[in-house]
Design a protein around this motif. Sequence first.
Motif, short mmCIF file in Angstrom:
data_model
loop_
_atom_site.label_atom_id
_atom_site.label_comp_id
_atom_site.label_asym_id
_atom_site.label_seq_id
_atom_site.Cartn_x
_atom_site.Cartn_y
_atom_site.Cartn_z
N THR A 1 3.19 7.87 -12.05
CA THR A 1 2.33 8.55 -13.03
C THR A 1 2.78 9.99 -13.29
OG1 THR A 1 0.86 9.30 -11.28
CG2 THR A 1 0.25 7.24 -12.37
N SER B 1 4.00 3.25 -6.96
CA SER B 1 2.89 4.11 -7.31
C SER B 1 1.70 3.80 -6.40
CB SER B 1 2.54 3.80 -8.77
OG SER B 1 1.63 4.72 -9.26
N ARG C 1 6.69 13.44 0.88
CA ARG C 1 8.13 13.44 0.60
C ARG C 1 8.94 12.81 1.74
NH1 ARG C 1 5.61 17.45 -2.16
NH2 ARG C 1 6.36 17.69 -4.29
N VAL D 1 10.54 22.85 -14.14
CA VAL D 1 10.83 21.96 -15.27
C VAL D 1 9.89 22.33 -16.42
CG1 VAL D 1 10.96 19.55 -16.01
CG2 VAL D 1 11.52 20.17 -13.65
N1 LIG Z 1 8.00 19.72 -12.24
C1 LIG Z 1 8.70 20.70 -11.67
O1 LIG Z 1 8.77 21.85 -12.21
C2 LIG Z 1 9.45 20.44 -10.40
C3 LIG Z 1 10.28 21.44 -9.87
C4 LIG Z 1 10.94 21.22 -8.67
C5 LIG Z 1 10.81 19.99 -8.02
N2 LIG Z 1 10.00 19.02 -8.57
C6 LIG Z 1 9.85 17.76 -7.82
O2 LIG Z 1 10.06 16.65 -8.66
C7 LIG Z 1 9.14 15.60 -8.34
C8 LIG Z 1 8.42 15.13 -9.60
O3 LIG Z 1 7.83 16.25 -10.25
P1 LIG Z 1 6.67 16.09 -11.32
O4 LIG Z 1 6.48 17.41 -11.95
O5 LIG Z 1 6.90 14.89 -12.16
O6 LIG Z 1 5.44 15.84 -10.32
P2 LIG Z 1 4.01 15.18 -10.61
O7 LIG Z 1 3.71 15.13 -12.06
O8 LIG Z 1 3.05 15.91 -9.72
O9 LIG Z 1 4.23 13.70 -10.09
C9 LIG Z 1 4.45 13.37 -8.76
C10 LIG Z 1 3.94 11.97 -8.51
O10 LIG Z 1 4.04 11.73 -7.10
C11 LIG Z 1 2.99 10.83 -6.71
N3 LIG Z 1 2.21 11.47 -5.65
C12 LIG Z 1 1.41 12.56 -5.72
N4 LIG Z 1 0.83 12.82 -4.54
C13 LIG Z 1 1.27 11.85 -3.69
C14 LIG Z 1 1.03 11.56 -2.34
N5 LIG Z 1 0.21 12.31 -1.59
N6 LIG Z 1 1.64 10.48 -1.80
C15 LIG Z 1 2.48 9.71 -2.54
N7 LIG Z 1 2.74 9.93 -3.83
C16 LIG Z 1 2.15 10.99 -4.40
C17 LIG Z 1 2.10 10.61 -7.94
O11 LIG Z 1 2.47 9.36 -8.54
P3 LIG Z 1 1.51 8.04 -8.42
O12 LIG Z 1 0.14 8.53 -8.79
O13 LIG Z 1 2.11 7.13 -9.42
O14 LIG Z 1 1.58 7.57 -7.01
C18 LIG Z 1 2.47 11.76 -8.84
O15 LIG Z 1 2.24 11.48 -10.18
C19 LIG Z 1 8.15 16.17 -7.30
O16 LIG Z 1 8.47 15.68 -6.03
C20 LIG Z 1 8.38 17.66 -7.36
O17 LIG Z 1 8.25 18.31 -6.11
C21 LIG Z 1 9.33 19.22 -9.73
#
Ligand SMILES: NC(=O)c1ccc[n+]([C@@H]2O[C@H](COP(=O)([O-])OP(=O)(O)OC[C@H]3O[C@@H](n4cnc5c(N)ncnc54)[C@H](OP(=O)(O)O)[C@@H]3O)[C@@H](O)[C@H]2O)c1
Length: 303
Positions: free
Chosen positions: A13, A35, A89, A169
């Motif tokens: 998601t 998910s 993670r 991002v």
């Molecule tokens: N966006 C940025 O600026 C950025 C920058 C640096 C690194 N990142 C890394 O890139 C990854 C994706 O980023 P994003 O912005 O797309 O993040 P996001 O929108 O918060 O999505 C992360 C997804 O991880 C799953 N999740 C959340 N909490 C969880 C938990 N406690 N246990 C298991 N799954 C969980 C959820 O998917 P479900 O609900 O489908 O399970 C959630 O939608 C992350 O790991 C983030 O740290 C992002």
Amino acid sequence: MNSNEIVLITGGTGMIAQRVSRLLENSGYEVRFLSRNKKSEKHFLWDINTGFIDTNVFNHLDHIVHLAGADISEKRWSKQRKKEILDSRIKSTQLLFNAIKKHTNQLKTFVATSAVGYYGTSTKDVLFTEESPNGHDFLAHVCKLWEDEADLFSTFNNTRVVKLRFGVVLDSNGGAFAKMKKPITMGFGAVLGNGQQYIPWIHIEDLCNLLLFTIENDELSGVFNAVAPQQITNEQLTYLIAEKLHKTIWLPKAPSFVLKFIFGELSSIILKGNRVSCQKLILSKFAFKYPAIDQALDHLLEK
Ligand SMILES: NC(=O)c1ccc[n+]([C@@H]2O[C@H](COP(=O)([O-])OP(=O)(O)OC[C@H]3O[C@@H](n4cnc5c(N)ncnc54)[C@H](OP(=O)(O)O)[C@@H]3O)[C@@H](O)[C@H]2O)c1
């Protein structure tokens, strides 16, 4: 284009998962999600706390992009929240690895999505490259452990492991950019802290193109900083967004001590930053569509 190959994206998601899955499908891949909720037939369930994983997700799988992780900016970093950030993670990577070993014979690529937080923060004019050592704050610790777990996959039948260290991002639909834009749009934008902290950034489209490039480019392995070439500080970015929105920044800089009081340790992600190089990515022939912040903002704000 590798049609018929199957890519598993964890954290279905999520903001990046949603965007990159569309790109992959348009490029001929079948996409599956791991998910916590079953939203469609493409979603397969897992629960990292109980160790449950729907093993049907592994049938004929070619690549994994591991994006799942609890949002680092959603809540204050209590002891419990820090554990959740870390476990979502590390435990998830271990769960995936153990399941892969048991249920598949082959996996072409494992893409780990770490962050430039790996390097810690620096107020000096240091430029971090992939060779730089890890930092010592909480996020640096999380990234280091996360990447170490990802390395397990390289011990499995020649799986290629690529570890991308994402910058912030920028996406028009959510994430950090929406949080930066909102107060400025409402006329209450302010520079955070002294404003000199660098914000390593990447446009969402470039990030998704990079994930596709990573899957398709067999020669790519190891660590890469996923940040745009142009480096910008919080102050420069705040004023540029305001200019593009025809708004004035009239408030004084938001003092660090107030932000620390409101957000606790979490305030470090907005008050501290680092300068990060993308030279290795450029040398690997990845072409940015939005190398400069000006073009990136024009695109993000036009929608
Ligand atoms: N966006 C940025 O600026 C950025 C920058 C640096 C690194 N990142 C890394 O890139 C990854 C994706 O980023 P994003 O912005 O797309 O993040 P996001 O929108 O918060 O999505 C992360 C997804 O991880 C799953 N999740 C959340 N909490 C969880 C938990 N406690 N246990 C298991 N799954 C969980 C959820 O998917 P479900 O609900 O489908 O399970 C959630 O939608 C992350 O790991 C983030 O740290 C992002």
